[in-house]
Motif scaffolding. Structure first.
Motif, PDB file in Angstrom:
ATOM      1  N   GLU A  19       0.152  11.913   1.979  1.00 16.66           N
ATOM      2  CA  GLU A  19      -0.927  12.245   2.904  1.00 16.66           C
ATOM      3  C   GLU A  19      -1.478  10.947   3.491  1.00 16.66           C
ATOM      4  O   GLU A  19      -1.093   9.851   3.116  1.00 16.66           O
ATOM      5  CB  GLU A  19      -2.017  13.019   2.167  1.00 16.66           C
ATOM      6  N   ARG A  22       0.726   7.463   8.023  1.00 14.12           N
ATOM      7  CA  ARG A  22       2.057   7.029   7.624  1.00 14.12           C
ATOM      8  C   ARG A  22       2.486   5.800   8.414  1.00 14.12           C
ATOM      9  O   ARG A  22       2.352   5.756   9.637  1.00 14.12           O
ATOM     10  CB  ARG A  22       3.083   8.135   7.843  1.00 14.12           C
ATOM     11  N   LEU A  47      -2.805   9.596  12.330  1.00 14.58           N
ATOM     12  CA  LEU A  47      -1.697  10.096  11.514  1.00 14.58           C
ATOM     13  C   LEU A  47      -0.603   9.055  11.295  1.00 14.58           C
ATOM     14  O   LEU A  47       0.051   9.050  10.243  1.00 14.58           O
ATOM     15  CB  LEU A  47      -1.072  11.337  12.165  1.00 14.58           C
ATOM     16  N   ARG A 300       3.443  18.270   7.311  1.00 16.37           N
ATOM     17  CA  ARG A 300       2.287  18.506   8.170  1.00 16.37           C
ATOM     18  C   ARG A 300       2.742  18.793   9.597  1.00 16.37           C
ATOM     19  O   ARG A 300       3.742  18.251  10.055  1.00 16.37           O
ATOM     20  CB  ARG A 300       1.366  17.283   8.171  1.00 16.37           C
TER      21      ARG A 300
END
Length: 417
Positions: A19, A22, A47, A300
């Motif tokens: 999570e 990244r 993200l 996700r």
């Protein structure tokens, strides 16, 4: 089927599903996949963060601009002679007061980045030169968002030996579609995979009607905007043959249970038929940002990664059987995929050479598959009982490229005589 090996890509198994934001390495950043991936990253800074970029070296101004916008630590080019121009382009982008990113150069530079410190490596390189970075990313334990289908096709056993379950997330629109649809059942529930093809710009033409196809006509794809090699591969349907091999390797489904159907609208990207008679289709308007987002973000979902359908407007979705006589590439791909070993590498390398010859005006359109077929036939049945090595792949590719060039030159000379 439950006793067969675990598939390389499995939506039920996600390798290191971290999570938070990244860290990404993008290989082939100045190409079609790379530029769209960067656009997705810039729209989702919470993200993703890109730490390194690689490119061939032909578009250093764009590479420098990407490096500045993303504030990467390292940039790499395959061509060492591109370094002076890249360094100058970086100075123009960064100005005199900022330190420049580290520059790597040479044929091993992309593989070096792929083995570096990151969460996910997006391999958006075109061609079998993407094999070394694919292997490097897997060996280093990175999640691999794989758009470079050629590396899997030419080095299938090598990739399968290194990849952990769930470590590869496919980025091709067809395989991203299969990946998502397969999540609706177990492996034992799958009856067949149905890979869709737009049919390219020449759908409905006979072989004789393809004889005088021009470079410009072949590059005018009706639904997708891609690089020249992939666009020509879509016109010959070689791309679809490669995708059949890729689907077999990714999902461990036998070739006789992988079907190709022509779908001109390119809305349905592929389908999975289950044993109860149900077929699940994954559909979006033609856009690669969705598959790229799956590769970078899974499990996700990236909000608004790609456009959605406007269901208030009428539309028609059509499906047609594949014309194997006009487009023999899919059948030939099944053949080399069944042979295994170095046969897929020979098929792919010969095709790359023939596409170059076609784009340069040295080979007619039908001559692409005629020449590839001849090279595959000369290669014959690969030796069995031995493990495939990178050296085996490179040797087979070198031979196939040389033989394809010889046969292309011979065909051109005969046509002019």
């Amino acid at each position: 089927m439950s006793d067969s090996p675990a598939p390389l890509a499995d939506p039920h198994l996600v390798f290191d599903a971290a999570e938070g934001r990244r860290d990404l390495v993008i290989l082939g950043s100045t190409g079609s996949i790379g530029t769209q991936a960067i656009d997705l990253v810039l729209r989702n800074p919470d993200l993703f963060r890109v730490t390194a970029l690689s490119a061939a070296g032909g578009r250093v101004a764009l590479l420098a601009e990407q490096a500045r916008r993303l504030r990467v630590r390292t940039v790499a080019v395959a061509a060492p002679d591109a370094v002076p121009a890249l360094r100058e382009a970086l100075r123009e982008q960064y100005g005199t007061g900022e330190p420049l990113p580290e520059i790597l150069a040479g044929p091993d530079a992309a593989a070096q980045l792929a083995a570096g410190d990151c969460h996910t490596v997006l391999n958006g390189i075109t061609g079998s030169i993407g094999l070394a970075p694919t292997l490097a990313a897997l060996e280093a334990g990175r999640t691999l968002a794989l758009a470079n289908k050629e590396s899997l096709i030419v080095g299938g056993p090598l990739v399968k030996a290194l990849a952990k379950p769930g470590q590869i997330i496919p980025v091709d629109s067809e395989h991203a579609a299969l990946f998502q649809a397969l999540g609706a059942g177990t492996r034992a529930d799958v009856r067949k995979l149905v890979v869709t093809a737009s049919g390219g710009p020449f759908r409905g033409r006979t072989r004789s009607e393809l004889a005088d196809v021009t470079r410009e006509q072949a590059l005018a794809h009706p639904t997708w905007a891609m690089g020249p090699v992939i666009t020509v591969n879509s016109a010959t349907l070689v791309n679809k043959g490669l995708e059949v091999i890729e689907a077999h390797l990714l999902y461990d489904i036998p070739f006789d249970r992988i079907e190709v159907v022509v779908h001109p609208q390119s809305y349905v990207h592929s389908m999975v038929e289950f044993t109860d008679g149900s077929t699940l289709a994954q559909a979006t308007p033609p856009d690669m940002c969705g598959p790229i987002a799956i590769g970078l973000g899974w499990p996700r979902r990236v909000p608004d990664a790609a456009p959605a359908f406007d269901w208030s407007k009428a539309s028609s979705w059509e499906f047609f059987p594949l014309d194997d006589e006009a487009f023999p590439s899919v059948g030939l791909a099944r053949h080399v995929g069944t042979l295994g070993a170095t046969a897929p590498a020979v098929f792919n390398a010969a095709n790359e050479e023939c596409v170059d010859a076609f784009l340069a005006g040295r080979l007619p359109f039908n001559g692409i598959m005629d020449t590839v077929t001849a090279v595959v036939a000369e290669h014959g049945t690969p030796a069995t009982g031995t493990s495939l090595t990178v050296a085996d792949v490179l040797e087979a590719e070198t031979w196939a490229r040389a033989r394809a060039r010889e046969l292309s030159a011979k065909a051109t000379a005969e046509a002019r005589a």
